[in-house]
Design an enzyme around this catalytic site. Sequence first.
Site, PDB file in Angstrom:
ATOM      1  N   GLU A 145       0.816  -1.220   0.000  1.00 49.64           N
ATOM      2  CA  GLU A 145       0.000   0.000   0.000  1.00 49.64           C
ATOM      3  C   GLU A 145       0.848   1.268   0.000  1.00 49.64           C
ATOM      4  OE1 GLU A 145      -3.749   2.035   2.449  1.00 49.64           O
ATOM      5  OE2 GLU A 145      -2.930   0.115   3.092  1.00 49.64           O
TER       6      GLU A 145
ATOM      7  N   LYS B 251      -8.727  -0.889   1.273  1.00 45.93           N
ATOM      8  CA  LYS B 251      -9.763  -1.322   2.212  1.00 45.93           C
ATOM      9  C   LYS B 251     -10.634  -2.343   1.507  1.00 45.93           C
ATOM     10  CE  LYS B 251      -9.504   0.030   6.343  1.00 45.93           C
ATOM     11  NZ  LYS B 251      -8.725  -1.012   6.978  1.00 45.93           N
TER      12      LYS B 251
END
Length: 443
Positions: free
Chosen positions: A245, A261
Site C-alpha cells: 500500500e 480497504k
Amino acid sequence: MQIVSQPYSLNTPAAFAAIADLPSPVWLDSGRPLAEGGRYDIISADPLNTLELNADSPEPFSRLDDLICELCPQNRDSQLPFCGGVIGYAGYELGLEGNFLPADVRPTDLPAGFFGLYGWAFIADHQLGSSHLVFHPACPQRQIHELVQRFESINWQQPPATGNFQLLTPFEHELSAEDYQARIAQILDYIAAGDIYQANFTQRFSAPYQGDLFEAYLALRSQAAGPFSAYMALPQGSLLSMSPERFIRADGASLRTEPIKGTAARQADRLADQRAAFTLQRSPKDRAENLMIVDLLRNDFSKLCRNGTVRVPELFQLASFANVHHLVSVITGELPEDSVYSELLEACFPGGSITGAPKRRSMEVIRELESSPRGIYCGSIGYISSCGRADTNIAIRTFSANNGLLTCAAGGGIVADSDPAAEYRECLTKVRLLLETTEQFLA
C-alpha cells in the site's frame, strides 16, 4: 549532481548486499520481478546526518523538514525519483499528538521515527530498464570513489550471500480468538452509539530470533513481495516490510494516495479464486468500508491542497497479491507552491486506511482497546528527495526486529455489519503467509 550508469539487473538484492556493511543501509524495494506495480528500487547507506524521534517529540514533521533543508535543492530529472535527501520511517505513535502509551510497554526499543539524510543512491528503474548511481553535490568525493568501486565489483549473475537466520519459537499471538472478538464487539458498540463509523483494530505477533535478518527478508520477499516493500538496518534494529500500500506520492505539487480497504483470501483453485475476487469487488460491506476511507483522505488532502483540485479518479479497483485480494482506490490533489511534503505528512499522518473514521476519535478507541503500541506498524516508510519528489508506504505486512525479538501485526477495518468471528479470520489470513514463511526457519 553526478550520475554514474550501472548495469540494469533485477538482482537488486545483490546491490543491497554490496553496501549492507555500511551504516544504516536502506532498501526501498519495488518487489520486482515478484510483485507488480512498483517502478523503482532505491538503495543507500551511510547517511550524512540522522534524526531520531520519540513518541512525544514536539512537531516531529517540522524537524524532518529541517533535516531535508540541510541539502541544497536539485532540479527534477524526469527519470530520477531521488537525488539525495531523506529516507526513513515514522511510527504510528508520531500521529497521536502526545496521547501515547508509556515507553515501558512499547513492543521494541526502536525509536518512534528514524530518518537519515542520504547523499547518494543506487536507483533501478524497472519501467525504463536502467540503473544509476546518483550523487548529490554534498556527497564527499572519497565516498563517491568507494561506492563506484563497490558497485563495479558486483556479480549481477549471482544471488547475494547471507548468514543464517533462525526463529527460536513459533510466533505468539497477542490475543486469543475470544479476546480479539470481544474487543471487536466493543468497537461495534461504539459504532452503534454513533461514536465512530469505522475503526481499524489490530493485534501483534512476536517470536525470538537470532542470525541474519536479511536472509529472513529475502525469504519473505520470495513469497509475499509488495510494490512498496522496504528493508532498513538501523543501529537499534531492523525493519522488514512487504507493504502493498502506498501512502502519499508527491511529484512537485502533484499528490496521489492509494488506500486499501476490503480483503478476500486467495484460493488455490483458479475458478474459486476468481469468484472470491468477483465477490469482493461487489461486496456492499467492503465497498462501504473503502468509501469511508476515501472520504477521510479527501478531507485530509483538502486541508492543504488548492481548492477544487482533490479528485477520486479510481474507486474499488481490484489488486491481487500472493495471499489476498484487496480493493484499492486513488485520490489525487495539487499543493500550493509554498507547501512542503512534511506539512502534508503532518496533516494526513497516520494514514486513514489504518485508523478509521472519524480519524481522531477512532484513534482514541484503538488506543483504548489495543494491548500495545503499534510502533512502525501502520506508520510509514519512504523518502523525500531534494528534487521535490517523495513517496511513502503504509507500513503493513511489516516486521520490526530488536533485541532478539521479531514482531509483526495484522488487523482490519471494523464497520457496523462486521462479524467478530469473520474479522478474526481475516486478521489471520493477512498475516498467515508471513508467519508461515518465517517459521520455516524454526531452530
